[in-house]
Design an enzyme around this catalytic site. Structure first.
Site, PDB file in Angstrom:
ATOM      1  N   GLY A  69      40.813  39.668  41.806  1.00 19.04           N
ATOM      2  CA  GLY A  69      39.906  40.033  40.724  1.00 19.04           C
ATOM      3  C   GLY A  69      39.720  41.543  40.626  1.00 19.04           C
ATOM      4  N   THR A  70      39.633  42.201  41.763  1.00 17.22           N
ATOM      5  CA  THR A  70      39.412  43.649  41.759  1.00 17.22           C
ATOM      6  C   THR A  70      40.564  44.356  41.047  1.00 17.22           C
ATOM      7  OG1 THR A  70      38.130  43.548  43.790  1.00 17.22           O
ATOM      8  CG2 THR A  70      39.111  45.680  43.246  1.00 17.22           C
ATOM      9  N   ASN A 153      27.707  37.836  39.355  1.00 16.50           N
ATOM     10  CA  ASN A 153      27.914  37.273  40.685  1.00 16.50           C
ATOM     11  C   ASN A 153      26.651  37.241  41.538  1.00 16.50           C
ATOM     12  OD1 ASN A 153      28.776  40.099  40.187  1.00 16.50           O
ATOM     13  ND2 ASN A 153      28.681  40.237  42.413  1.00 16.50           N
ATOM     14  N   HIS A 203      40.533  33.249  44.753  1.00 14.42           N
ATOM     15  CA  HIS A 203      39.806  32.727  45.921  1.00 14.42           C
ATOM     16  C   HIS A 203      38.415  32.197  45.607  1.00 14.42           C
ATOM     17  CE1 HIS A 203      37.038  36.125  47.224  1.00 14.42           C
ATOM     18  NE2 HIS A 203      37.818  36.791  46.399  1.00 14.42           N
ATOM     19  N   THR A 239      57.171  43.264  44.348  1.00 13.80           N
ATOM     20  CA  THR A 239      57.669  41.889  44.446  1.00 13.80           C
ATOM     21  C   THR A 239      56.496  40.928  44.287  1.00 13.80           C
ATOM     22  OG1 THR A 239      59.419  42.634  45.894  1.00 13.80           O
ATOM     23  CG2 THR A 239      58.929  40.268  45.928  1.00 13.80           C
ATOM     24  N   CYS A 327      30.290  41.972  48.429  1.00 18.83           N
ATOM     25  CA  CYS A 327      30.835  43.328  48.383  1.00 18.83           C
ATOM     26  C   CYS A 327      29.799  44.358  48.795  1.00 18.83           C
ATOM     27  CB  CYS A 327      31.312  43.654  46.984  1.00 18.83           C
ATOM     28  SG  CYS A 327      32.256  42.318  46.322  1.00 18.83           S
TER      29      CYS A 327
HETATM   30  N1  PLP Z   1      34.316  40.412  39.830  1.00 17.50           N
HETATM   31  C1  PLP Z   1      33.318  39.583  40.214  1.00 17.50           C
HETATM   32  C2  PLP Z   1      32.266  39.195  39.232  1.00 17.50           C
HETATM   33  C3  PLP Z   1      33.281  39.111  41.526  1.00 17.50           C
HETATM   34  O1  PLP Z   1      32.286  38.302  41.903  1.00 17.50           O
HETATM   35  C4  PLP Z   1      34.308  39.506  42.427  1.00 17.50           C
HETATM   36  C5  PLP Z   1      34.275  39.063  43.845  1.00 17.50           C
HETATM   37  O2  PLP Z   1      33.256  38.886  44.433  1.00 17.50           O
HETATM   38  C6  PLP Z   1      35.327  40.345  41.961  1.00 17.50           C
HETATM   39  C7  PLP Z   1      35.300  40.765  40.657  1.00 17.50           C
HETATM   40  C8  PLP Z   1      36.446  40.791  42.858  1.00 17.50           C
HETATM   41  O3  PLP Z   1      37.393  39.769  43.049  1.00 17.50           O
HETATM   42  P1  PLP Z   1      38.354  39.814  44.338  1.00 17.50           P
HETATM   43  O4  PLP Z   1      37.490  39.445  45.513  1.00 17.50           O
HETATM   44  O5  PLP Z   1      39.400  38.781  44.048  1.00 17.50           O
HETATM   45  O6  PLP Z   1      38.925  41.173  44.435  1.00 17.50           O
END
Ligand code: PLP
Length: 385
Positions: A69-70, A153, A203, A239, A327
């Protein structure tokens, strides 16, 4: 142990592990290789792309696999803003909400720091909602991109994405939404949402950590962030993580097919959980929107405690949850999401988030309520001594 931290991560589903297993073992080819093993990997990757595209209601060519996601958020924010400004130097502003995940927020600040963009922060109301008026107040002819998350989140508030994307379309501003927490719980059809770009992480859905996807509409240009061999149509070199893509596609297809049933079931459990906590825990405050919230998130402040002490006590009683976002773990500062809602720093520091997987049961939540009442009572009692 009762695991109420599914917004942080989820275990890999059995069906997902089975689907990805061949690409970690016998079918280990590199999709760019011109032999049978490579072709088999390339076929698996394109099947995974088609599956993800179906779940999002888009074309396979509009999907880019990322490391999570990041990275999807980084690619959307930086990639779209930089590509647009390269074509029109006047496009040097970005609009984000006050409660974005750091993956979006820090990408915007990077553009400000290094590339001279101006970041316009759209305020939220006391429930964490971005109102149409608030969005309109920041959009300008120079806005290169607006990025507003689908669901938060920490507090679970769901944004009126369709309404917000329509406003952006009026202004000709591409609209990105971080759907990392929403996927699996809310509809994610890109056309119905009216979004130009959307991020998902594997995940949170029963795929392994380190798999993600960015949907970017049609001809929307993206400046790549990772340069190299030109994989993913030049949008993301390296890759490809074939097994990760297969896993994410399998998890997303399962979650999408189960979405409405699991959302209905878990929302009812969430409502009962929230009601009982508010009735039984003195001083408990619900954070986020009372109804427009993720089925899977119940978040509170327990004034007179510290969130971290309540967490420790809960873990001792067999309940695992989180003080906010994973985070931000380890940081003592009050959550910027909660302070953006107007919650005082002292109260924000008492936040606890409970987040549910689709397998959560009523019995687990009843047990969790007793544990919360005991944990909060004991931490408040300590404070009074
Ligand atoms: N965006 C939101 C709203 C999230 O809750 C998270 C993870 O907690 C992320 C992005 C980041 O995703 P990733 O953990 O796959 O990098």
């Amino acid at each position: 142990m009762i695991f109420l931290d599914a917004a942080a991560t989820t275990p890999v589903r059995k069906e997902v592990l089975e689907a990805m297993w061949p690409y970690l073992t016998g079918e280990f080819g590199n999709p760019s290789s011109h032999h049978a093993l490579g072709e088999s990997a390339a076929n698996a990757l394109s099947a995974a792309r088609a599956t993800v595209a179906k779940a999002i209601g888009c074309r396979p060519g509009e999907i880019t696999f990322t490391s999570g996601g990041t990275e999807a958020d980084n690619l959307a924010v930086k990639g779209i803003a930089l590509a647009r400004r390269a074509r029109d130097a006047a496009l040097n502003r970005i609009a984000i909400s006050a409660i974005e995940h750091p993956a979006v927020e820090e990408s915007a600040h990077y553009l400000e720091r290094v590339h001279g963009f101006v970041v316009d922060v759209v305020p939220v109301d006391r429930y964490g909602t971005v109102t149409p008026e608030a969005l309109r107040s920041v959009l300008r002819p120079e806005t290169a991109l607006a990025s507003i998350m689908y669901a938060n989140n920490e507090i679970g508030t769901v944004q009126p994405v369709r309404q917000l994307s329509e406003i952006c379309a009026e202004y000709g501003v591409p609209f990105h939404t971080d759907a990392v927490q929403a996927a699996g719980w809310l509809p994610i059809d890109a056309k119905e949402l009216g979004v130009d770009a959307l991020s998902i992480s594997g995940h949170k859905l029963g795929a392994p950590k380190g798999s993600g996807v960015l949907y970017a509409k049609g001809r929307l240009r993206l400046e790549p962030l990772v340069h190299g061999g030109g994989q993913e149509r030049g949008r993301r070199s390296g890759t490809e993580n074939v097994a990760g893509a297969v896993a994410l596609a399998t998890a997303l297809a399962l979650a999408t097919s189960e979405q409405s049933e699991r959302a209905d079931r878990v929302s009812q459990l969430r409502d009962a959980f929230i009601r009982t906590i508010l009735e039984t825990v003195p001083g408990a405050l619900l954070t986020g929107h009372p109804s427009q919230r993720l089925p899977s998130v119940a978040s509170f402040c327990f004034p007179g405690t510290s969130g971290e002490s309540v967490l420790l006590e809960l873990e001792r009683l067999g309940v695992v949850c989180s003080s906010g976002s994973a985070c931000a773990a380890g940081s003592d500062a009050p959550s910027p999401v909660l302070t953006a809602l107007g919650i005082e720093a002292e109260v924000a520091q008492t936040a606890v988030r409970f987040s549910f997987d689709s397998t959560v049961t009523a019995a687990e939540l009843e047990q969790a309520v007793d544990a919360v009442a005991a944990a909060v009572g004991s931490v408040q009692g300590l404070g009074k001594r």
